[in-house]
Design an enzyme around this catalytic site. Structure first.
Site, mmCIF file in Angstrom:
data_model
loop_
_atom_site.group_PDB
_atom_site.id
_atom_site.type_symbol
_atom_site.label_atom_id
_atom_site.label_comp_id
_atom_site.label_asym_id
_atom_site.label_seq_id
_atom_site.Cartn_x
_atom_site.Cartn_y
_atom_site.Cartn_z
ATOM 1 N N GLU A 79 -0.216 -1.046 5.687
ATOM 2 C CA GLU A 79 0.860 -0.696 6.616
ATOM 3 C C GLU A 79 0.865 0.787 6.939
ATOM 4 O O GLU A 79 1.325 1.192 8.024
ATOM 5 C CB GLU A 79 2.213 -1.110 6.014
ATOM 6 N N ASP A 112 0.827 -1.204 0.000
ATOM 7 C CA ASP A 112 0.000 0.000 0.000
ATOM 8 C C ASP A 112 0.861 1.253 0.000
ATOM 9 O O ASP A 112 2.070 1.213 0.262
ATOM 10 C CB ASP A 112 -0.948 0.015 1.196
#
Length: 359
Positions: free
Chosen positions: A129, A74
């Site tokens: 994350e 991400d």
């Protein structure tokens, strides 16, 4: 949004560009996770597993040591910096180039081009994350399938400018809330201003001197800072509530309990009505004296440095797996509008990892 399959036959810089062109802001990683799973499933030497938008691939060669290579897929929100672009100076620009799609590209290239490594390998590609720890995909996998993450050593390909970075800081966020009594601002003496009660908190922060701590030869610098303040009702109202959000970045010699106790101590006597922990992730010791870590440092070269910031080496440490940060991105460009990565560093990291895993 790109709908093209990933081509792992291209070099790691080209793979990085492909990854950047798959927008994957935290919470929207599914298209990229699908593409990674599809690309890895074509590789006969890997067993591919999936949990949510987290993809794990493993060799099963019966080697005496297993190494985990991990990276999150991400990014922070896009800031008009997708699709990717190259420049004449050898940089690749775009959201996630540094943090950390260049590291993920290196993982994918190693997965595709090292079918018989000298150690068994586990590749972990995980989601979310960049947001609160409760959403972190590596944490979800660790709770649901801890056996997928078992290993003797782990390398997190977070941006480290091609240098080994040991351990990581812990990060603690708290809201320090003050209270008062509302009144009309024309008759302020009838009220009690909660924003004014935040003054001792800010004064304590301004006077605070952060520690510098040396562990395994690495100097970690701490920080205790206000990162937000909220309060106020209207332009003619004395406010009855205020909250100062404080972030403590602490060295890995402190436990989570020790860090929390320190922050309580710092603000003791400041008139805090309520102390609320909003996010907390513990630190990780460097662990560079571990034989696997020492061998890795020798293989890739350079001088280890401390990691300023929190990374998922902390999660591996909690699982009993010593881990380091090692990736091609420059952490100083992470999350910036002008985020970019030096293509030569992508190739450097890929080549050093391949040499370590085939020597």
């Amino acid at each position: 949004m790109s709908t093209n399959a990933l081509d792992l036959h291209q070099d790691a810089a080209h793979v990085t560009a492909q990854l950047v062109d798959f927008p994957s802001v935290s919470g929207d990683e599914k298209p990229l996770a699908d593409a990674i799973e599809q690309a890895l499933t074509t590789l006969p030497h890997l067993r591919v597993l999936r949990y949510g938008n987290n993809v794990v691939a493993r060799t099963e060669l019966g080697r005496s040591e297993r190494v985990v290579l991990a990276g999150h897929i991400d990014t922070v929100p896009i800031a008009d910096n997708v699709p990717s672009r190259r420049d004449a100076e050898g940089f690749l620009w775009g959201c996630g180039t540094s943090d950390m799609k260049s590291g993920v590209a290196v993982q994918l290239r190693v997965a595709a081009t090292v079918p018989e490594p000298n150690r068994d390998l586990t590749f972990v590609f995980y989601d979310q994350e960049e947001i609160a720890a409760e959403h972190n995909g590596l944490g979800h996998v660790a709770r649901a399938h801890p056996d997928w993450l078992e290993g003797d050593f782990a390398v997190l390909l977070e941006p480290s400018s091609g240098e080994v970075e040991g351990g990581c800081q812990g990060t603690l966020r708290v809201e320090l809330r003050t209270t008062g009594r509302r009144s009309h601002s024309a008759r302020g003496w009838l009220g009690d201003n909660a924003i004014h009660h935040a003054a001792p908190i800010l004064a304590r922060l301004a006077a605070y001197e952060p520690r510098r701590v040396t562990i395994d030869g690495l100097e970690y610098r701490e920080g205790l800072n206000a990162v937000g303040i909220t309060g106020g009702v209207a332009g003619n109202v004395i406010p009855d509530a205020c909250a100062v959000t404080v972030n403590y970045r602490y060295a890995p010699d402190l436990t989570e309990e020790g860090a929390l106790a320190h922050v309580h101590e710092v603000f003791d006597g400041c008139g805090v009505a309520e102390f609320v922990v909003t996010d907390h992730s513990g630190a990780a010791l460097p662990g560079l004296s571990h034989p696997a870590a020492a061998a890795f440092v020798t293989a890739v070269g350079g001088t280890p440095k401390p990691k300023f910031g929190w990374t998922d080496v902390s999660r591996f440490s909690a699982l009993g797996v010593p881990a380091v940060n090692y990736g091609p991105g420059d952490p100083n460009f992470a999350h910036k509008v002008d985020e970019r990565v030096e293509e030569s560093l992508i190739h450097h990291c890929e080549n050093r990892l391949r040499a370590w895993l085939t020597a």
